[in-house]
Scaffold this motif. Structure first.
Motif, PDB file in Angstrom:
ATOM      1  N   ARG A   1       0.837  -1.207   0.000  1.00 29.95           N
ATOM      2  CA  ARG A   1       0.000   0.000   0.000  1.00 29.95           C
ATOM      3  C   ARG A   1       0.870   1.254   0.000  1.00 29.95           C
TER       4      ARG A   1
ATOM      5  N   LEU B   1       1.697   7.486  -6.494  1.00 35.58           N
ATOM      6  CA  LEU B   1       0.696   8.513  -6.775  1.00 35.58           C
ATOM      7  C   LEU B   1       1.103   9.850  -6.180  1.00 35.58           C
ATOM      8  N   ASP B   2       1.689   9.831  -4.981  1.00 36.75           N
ATOM      9  CA  ASP B   2       2.168  11.073  -4.364  1.00 36.75           C
ATOM     10  C   ASP B   2       3.275  11.718  -5.203  1.00 36.75           C
TER      11      ASP B   2
ATOM     12  N   ARG C   1      -9.033   8.440  -8.751  1.00 31.03           N
ATOM     13  CA  ARG C   1      -9.297   9.791  -8.221  1.00 31.03           C
ATOM     14  C   ARG C   1      -8.205  10.775  -8.627  1.00 31.03           C
ATOM     15  N   GLU C   2      -7.005  10.279  -8.832  1.00 34.23           N
ATOM     16  CA  GLU C   2      -5.867  11.122  -9.224  1.00 34.23           C
ATOM     17  C   GLU C   2      -5.693  11.171 -10.747  1.00 34.23           C
TER      18      GLU C   2
ATOM     19  N   ASP D   1       0.929   4.058  -2.939  1.00 30.82           N
ATOM     20  CA  ASP D   1       0.565   5.438  -2.584  1.00 30.82           C
ATOM     21  C   ASP D   1       1.706   6.402  -2.890  1.00 30.82           C
TER      22      ASP D   1
ATOM     23  N   ASP E   1      -8.035  -0.779  -3.400  1.00 34.58           N
ATOM     24  CA  ASP E   1      -7.956   0.580  -2.846  1.00 34.58           C
ATOM     25  C   ASP E   1      -7.020   1.464  -3.671  1.00 34.58           C
ATOM     26  N   ALA E   2      -5.885   0.914  -4.077  1.00 37.98           N
ATOM     27  CA  ALA E   2      -4.922   1.686  -4.876  1.00 37.98           C
ATOM     28  C   ALA E   2      -5.506   2.029  -6.244  1.00 37.98           C
TER      29      ALA E   2
ATOM     30  N   GLU F   1      -8.693   2.554  -6.887  1.00 36.42           N
ATOM     31  CA  GLU F   1      -9.629   3.653  -6.644  1.00 36.42           C
ATOM     32  C   GLU F   1      -8.869   4.967  -6.427  1.00 36.42           C
ATOM     33  N   HIS F   2      -7.810   4.917  -5.640  1.00 33.51           N
ATOM     34  CA  HIS F   2      -6.995   6.105  -5.387  1.00 33.51           C
ATOM     35  C   HIS F   2      -6.417   6.633  -6.704  1.00 33.51           C
TER      36      HIS F   2
END
Length: 130
Positions: A34, A41-42, A75-76, A38, A68-69, A71-72
């Motif tokens: 995770r 994406l950051d 969103r990005e 993340d 979850d990743a 979906e994240h």
């Protein structure tokens, strides 16, 4: 001395990252996966390709991390795709209905059809109508 249960490799090229997972994903190692996804994406990565070729196994906690990743990433305005899952991981993805979302459609290039230009010679047609 025990071997690590999971090793994570990251290779970036421009706006794309290749994450290779070696070992297994379970409740103990899922938080590391995770964090790695993340972090991509950051860092502004737009496409995350996750190579599962050397991954031994993935349990439900790993599946949740990937969902979850994904979906994240959406969103990005980014994407996350899993590649080369093992038979065990493929069954998990199929059983839960996550395969279409995480594996996506095959991206094999399709050669463009040929058309005749006004001079009568064959030229490849452009997907942009040119």
């Amino acid at each position: 001395m025990s071997l690590p249960r999971l090793t994570i490799y990251r290779h970036d090229r421009r706006n794309r990252a290749l994450i290779t997972l070696v070992g297994r994903i379970d409740h103990a190692t899922a938080p590391r996966v995770r964090a790695a996804l993340d972090r991509c994406l950051d860092d502004g990565i737009g496409t995350i390709d996750v190579d599962l070729t050397p991954l031994g196994s993935c349990d439900d906690s790993g599946l949740k991390v990937f969902l979850d990743a994904s979906e994240h990433a959406a969103r990005e305005h980014a994407s996350l795709r899993l590649h080369h899952p093992s038979p065990q991981t493929s069954r998990l993805l199929a059983r839960t209905g996550a395969a279409p979302r995480l594996l996506g459609a095959p991206r094999a290039p399709v050669p463009p059809p040929h058309r005749r230009d006004p001079r009568g010679t064959a030229s490849p047609s452009s997907p942009y109508g040119m």
